[in-house]
Design an enzyme around this catalytic site. Sequence first.
Site, PDB file in Angstrom:
ATOM      1  CG  LEU A 148     -23.876  22.541  71.189  1.00 42.67           C
ATOM      2  CD1 LEU A 148     -24.088  23.290  69.884  1.00 42.67           C
ATOM      3  CD2 LEU A 148     -24.857  23.043  72.258  1.00 42.67           C
ATOM      4  CB  SER A 149     -19.788  23.054  71.217  1.00 37.52           C
ATOM      5  OG  SER A 149     -18.605  23.778  71.443  1.00 37.52           O
ATOM      6  CB  SER A 150     -16.699  19.736  73.054  1.00 36.07           C
ATOM      7  OG  SER A 150     -15.789  18.692  73.277  1.00 36.07           O
TER       8      SER A 150
END
Length: 437
Positions: A148-150
């Site tokens: 998720l995300s990074s």
Amino acid sequence: MRSMRKTLACLSIAAAAMTGAWLGVAQPASAASLTEVTNFGTNPSNLRMHLYVPDQVAPRPAVVVAIHYCTGSGPAFYSGTEFASLADRYGFIVIYPTATRSGSCFDVSSPQALRHDGGSDPVSIVSMVRYVLQRHNADPNRVFATGLSSGAMMTNVLLGAYPDVFKAGAAFAGVPFGCFATTDGSMWNSACANGQISRTPQQWGDLVRAAFPGYTGPWPRMQLWHGTADDTLRYPNFNEEIKQWTNVHGLSQTPSFTDSPQPNWTRTRYGGSGTMAQVEAISIANGSHNILSAGMAARVIAFFGLDSGGPSSPPPSSSPSSSPSSSPPPGNAACRVDYTVNAWNTGLTASITIANTGGSTINGWSLVFTLPSGQTITSGWNASYSPSSGQVTARNVSYNATIAPNGSVNIGFQATHTGNTGRPSSFTLNGAACSVA
């Protein structure tokens, strides 16, 4: 720096979101627990490694690397997501890396991170994978990444720089491989985060191919998730990711399949219509940056092909016997074949979905078809292929040997051609003719 701190603060919202209360997820109800592993191998960026091995592990288990968001940690991602409970059900092993630098973001920016064996976080994560492959007799042909995300950005980086290690990935609210690249030592690229970088599919694909010059094997499949209201890694990045991974696979950007599995979802598949298409993209209307929610991890595991069987299942094999005695006996299979070709220059990929349209389970299968003249298979996935040209037999591997009534399996291959990019005219499954979609 002020802008970067503000953005990291936005990303840190995920830390509060990634709790059991947010997802309604409790830690697995088993004796197995998350364990930290040290001295796992080359670790240039000093990542930490946490490992979840379920009480009952499948023979030759698959490996899933689950990668956290900025300000997060491996243990937080373990407790706030469903991957460990799914590992209990299906017998795979989960690696949870932790970034230890300030802000706890992964390096998806440096020249080292964006090059095969170049250094930084990807080398450390691959060391974790190799440790698990050796210590737990895991299957090197079933290694996957998700985040998720990074962690989604790192998933793109791992699949781009290490296609020899990872077979598929699932990225929640990420950006394309190379989009976050910087050369000034900074780890933040505002233009990319704001969705202001747009390239052609060829340019995006070339960034991936340049990360591992000389690589000629199959490319990992990719599942992409993004919310239209993402104000941290903005929504245009979703379409740029689709451009990149369809180009890497030599696919058209026109979907092979489109549906809405939930009211606010639009799902498109490229290179096939089945669950294990080469590229799958799920757009969530009004979805925020913190997009990973309950039930989505199960869809990831299905995309990886890990949602059948369990710890007592026979060990998967990437190279089943091709002798005639190992083939299933002829039968009266009721089947349908969907065969999609995407060609370029002197190469092509073929995605084949085999559907069981009968009322009985198919246990073990072989699909026979004749390739058009001039086509030669160079690599394949989810089946063994023999010979590489002429009349070809594709045989199941042990993890997809069973096709339930109304079920299907997706297989495929990459091939060269001398000008004829057509498709076979007929198919037989276990000796019985199939209809062709």
